[in-house]
Design an enzyme around this catalytic site. Structure first.
Site, PDB file in Angstrom:
ATOM      1  N   HIS A 286      -3.416  -4.922   0.816  1.00 33.96           N
ATOM      2  CA  HIS A 286      -2.794  -5.450   2.036  1.00 33.96           C
ATOM      3  C   HIS A 286      -2.914  -6.977   2.044  1.00 33.96           C
ATOM      4  O   HIS A 286      -3.751  -7.537   2.752  1.00 33.96           O
ATOM      5  CB  HIS A 286      -3.489  -4.875   3.285  1.00 33.96           C
ATOM      6  CG  HIS A 286      -3.180  -3.443   3.517  1.00 33.96           C
ATOM      7  ND1 HIS A 286      -1.990  -3.022   4.064  1.00 33.96           N
ATOM      8  CD2 HIS A 286      -3.894  -2.332   3.257  1.00 33.96           C
ATOM      9  CE1 HIS A 286      -1.993  -1.699   4.149  1.00 33.96           C
ATOM     10  NE2 HIS A 286      -3.138  -1.260   3.665  1.00 33.96           N
TER      11      HIS A 286
ATOM     12  N   CYS B 245       0.836  -1.199   0.000  1.00 37.69           N
ATOM     13  CA  CYS B 245       0.000   0.000   0.000  1.00 37.69           C
ATOM     14  C   CYS B 245       0.877   1.258   0.000  1.00 37.69           C
ATOM     15  O   CYS B 245       1.397   1.636  -1.035  1.00 37.69           O
ATOM     16  CB  CYS B 245      -0.977  -0.043   1.169  1.00 37.69           C
ATOM     17  SG  CYS B 245      -2.407   1.018   0.881  1.00 37.69           S
TER      18      CYS B 245
ATOM     19  N   GLU C 206      -1.240  -9.091   3.450  1.00 34.88           N
ATOM     20  CA  GLU C 206      -0.924  -9.712   4.749  1.00 34.88           C
ATOM     21  C   GLU C 206      -2.168 -10.208   5.480  1.00 34.88           C
ATOM     22  O   GLU C 206      -2.098 -11.143   6.266  1.00 34.88           O
ATOM     23  CB  GLU C 206      -0.133  -8.731   5.636  1.00 34.88           C
ATOM     24  CG  GLU C 206      -0.868  -7.467   6.100  1.00 34.88           C
ATOM     25  CD  GLU C 206      -0.708  -6.283   5.136  1.00 34.88           C
ATOM     26  OE1 GLU C 206      -0.431  -6.526   3.938  1.00 34.88           O
ATOM     27  OE2 GLU C 206      -0.875  -5.123   5.568  1.00 34.88           O
TER      28      GLU C 206
HETATM   29  N1  GLN Z   1      -1.762   6.760   3.234  1.00 36.74           N
HETATM   30  C1  GLN Z   1      -1.888   6.043   2.017  1.00 36.74           C
HETATM   31  C2  GLN Z   1      -3.276   6.196   1.411  1.00 36.74           C
HETATM   32  O1  GLN Z   1      -4.193   6.613   2.049  1.00 36.74           O
HETATM   33  C3  GLN Z   1      -1.555   4.581   2.216  1.00 36.74           C
HETATM   34  C4  GLN Z   1      -2.511   3.857   3.106  1.00 36.74           C
HETATM   35  C5  GLN Z   1      -2.021   2.503   3.548  1.00 36.74           C
HETATM   36  O2  GLN Z   1      -0.831   2.215   3.497  1.00 36.74           O
HETATM   37  N2  GLN Z   1      -2.919   1.678   4.041  1.00 36.74           N
HETATM   38  O3  GLN Z   1      -3.457   5.882   0.244  1.00 36.74           O
END
Ligand code: GLN
Length: 550
Positions: free
Chosen positions: A508, A382, A510
């Site tokens: 994500h 992400c 994970e």
């Molecule tokens: N802050 C970034 C966004 O809002 C990444 C978010 C994250 O890593 N879950 O896109």
């Protein structure tokens, strides 16, 4: 009809209630029972989505986009079921429903009170999880008995036994039995006090799980049995285990699952336990071979719980390859100063996990660049993908000052930008791109090979995306946008052809890794890191290279 197990905790927080509940869930599943789980959290936030991970730990995202407590991650990993947002309820969400009902006039002019309106709402949330295909619902109550906020929850679960019948409910209470070194004794007094507190709210526990760093002797169990009025076989000694995945075996040794079954009117003999696979997993954990060093470059490294699912996913990959995972927590803010040292170079692989806010970003970009230019395997999750894109934009695409608009609202090159539908969002809770979304993987790409599939679904939690206006410019540098949303608009995966492993995902992954089924991206990262560790010439990692070692 479904049966219910309620798990409360006393004496102290952080005793491992979530892991105890999850382990019990695993044992019941190993007995062939169909299990689901939920967590009741007494805090006022509607969900943990707005809470600082540095204080509260990771926010676990469910398939349906629920932002939930990290214990749901343990539940999913132990019982191997995908849960939904309904599996996490907080005081805030209970009050929010009760107040909406009151405004709609649903209470027909009644005075709305904690008992019965709030307690009814709590009981409804638990009852909703009961279903034809669920034998046992395990409910963990957050916090400890005696907390002010927990009172309505304890009252609701007390009433619950009367509502559904004694034989359908089992109360498990987790306490601490501290060892006092000067007198060389384990003390039962805190357990007695905590059970007294629970009883004063009308709940007599059926099972007491005693957490301790030393085994609870037979004599001590007899004392707890006598003073807390539970049968001696229902006093369970839960000594610190060397791995969390060993806890189900410890609890089974103590006979906990059989006692819970009997309390629920389920004859354990009718449901013999099949623990073989789980024992195999634990053996693999114990016999792990060569160490593989993985650095986690983030800003919440002082509270590793902030990256709980990432760490577990790495561990699962480690079990698969029979390697011992050594984690190096690297504070992103310190990375620029580490570039001249061997700290990063000595790593076999790096994960740049998710996060929000500007702090540490330049360090993450520097770490991404270092892994890119030194051939070190790197997985970006992400925010990790976003900093990798920023690095490529600045260094390879010649876009000076490129950044994510999240960190620099005036950047000349917002290569990462807000999704159009996010521009006017004011409400911070539950408004991100959340939950499972599909992605199409480019044929012949490294990710397609790693997943062994052309289409995948992963869970998301973010507001920003790769800016479509810069995509071709980025791709001209050699960066491959190897996965996109089905309509092709959003970049879901990136990779760098020619690099042994430099992969970013906007999702994500994970959250979907399981101890006996590591997620392909983590499995392949650790495979690539293992190659580096063994000093072999790094090469592209494909699906055929992913067999377990030894
Ligand atoms: N802050 C970034 C966004 O809002 C990444 C978010 C994250 O890593 N879950 O896109």
């Amino acid at each position: 009809m479904s049966k219910f197990v309620f798990v409360t905790g006393g004496v102290s927080s952080s005793l491992g209630k979530g892991l105890t509940a999850s382990s019990l869930g695993r044992l019941l599943k190993c007995r062939g029972l169909r299990v689901t789980m939920c967590k009741l959290d007494p805090y006022i936030n509607v969900d943990p989505g707005t809470m600082n991970p540095g204080e509260h730990g990771e926010v676990f995202v469910t398939e349906d986009g629920g932002e939930t407590d990290l214990d749901l991650g343990h539940y999913e990993r132990f019982i191997d079921e995908s849960l939904s947002r309904n599996s996490n309820t907080t005081t805030g969400s209970i009050y929010s429903s009760v107040i909406s009902k009151e405004r709609r006039g649903d209470y027909l002019g009644k005075t709305v009170q904690v008992i019965p309106h709030v307690t009814d709402e709590i009981k409804d949330r638990v009852l909703r999880l009961a279903a034809e295909d669920v034998d046992v619902v395990i409910v963990e109550i957050g916090g400890t008995v005696g907390d002010i906020e927990i009172v309505p929850f304890v009252e609701a679960i007390r009433q619950f036994r009367r509502d559904v019948g004694r034989q359908n409910v089992c109360y498990v209470h987790l306490t601490l039995v501290p060892y006092l070194a000067p007198s060389g004794e384990q003390k039962t007094k805190p357990t007695q006090h905590s059970v007294t507190e629970l009883r004063s709210r009308g709940i007599q526990p059926d099972v007491i799980v005693c957490r301790s760093d030393k085994d609870i002797s037979g004599g001590l169990k007899r004392k707890i049995s006598l003073l807390c009025d539970v049968p001696i076989e229902a006093v369970v000694s839960a000594v610190d285990a060397s791995s969390i995945y060993e806890i189900p075996l410890v609890l089974h040794e103590e006979g906990m699952d059989a006692v819970v079954c009997r309390t629920l009117g389920i004859d354990p003999a009718d449901h013999p336990i099949a623990l073989g696979e789980w024992e195999g997993l634990v053996r693999r954990v114990e016999t792990a071979g060569r160490p593989v060093r993985i650095g986690v470059v983030g800003k919440y490294v002082n509270l590793p719980d902030a990256y709980l699912s990432v760490v577990e996913a790495l561990r699962h990959a480690g079990f698969h390859h029979g390697v011992q995972l050594v984690l190096d927590w690297i504070d992103a803010e310190l990375v620029p100063g580490l570039l001249e040292t061997d700290r990063l170079h000595d790593l076999d692989g790096i994960v740049i996990p998710g996060g929000f806010g500007e702090r540490g970003i330049e360090g993450m970009v520097a770490a991404a660049r270092y892994t890119r230019t030194h051939g070190i395997p790197c997985l970006g999750l992400c925010l990790g993908l976003q900093v990798m894109v920023v690095d490529v934009a600045r260094e390879l695409a010649g876009l000076a000052g490129a950044n994510s608009r999240e960190f620099d609202s005036r950047t000349p090159h917002p290569v990462i930008d807000l999704m159009p539908d996010q521009a006017d969002v004011v409400d911070k809770g539950g408004t991100m791109r959340l939950g499972a979304y599909p992605a199409m993987l480019a044929e012949g790409s490294q990710v397609a090979e790693i997943y062994g599939a052309g289409a995948v679904t992963e869970r998301h939690r973010h507001r920003y995306e790769v800016n479509a206006k810069y995509r071709s410019r980025l791709e001209q540098t050699g960066l491959c946008c190897s996965g996109t949303s089905p309509d092709g608009r959003l970049v879901e995966f990136i990779e760098l052809p020619g690099h042994p492993y430099w992969i970013g995902t906007q999702a994500h992954p994970e959250f979907k890794s399981r101890p006996d089924r590591p997620h392909p991206l983590f499995r392949s990262l650790v495979a690539s890191a293992l190659e580096r560790a063994e000093g072999r010439e790094p090469r592209l990692i494909g699906i055929d290279d992913l067999d377990p070692v030894g």
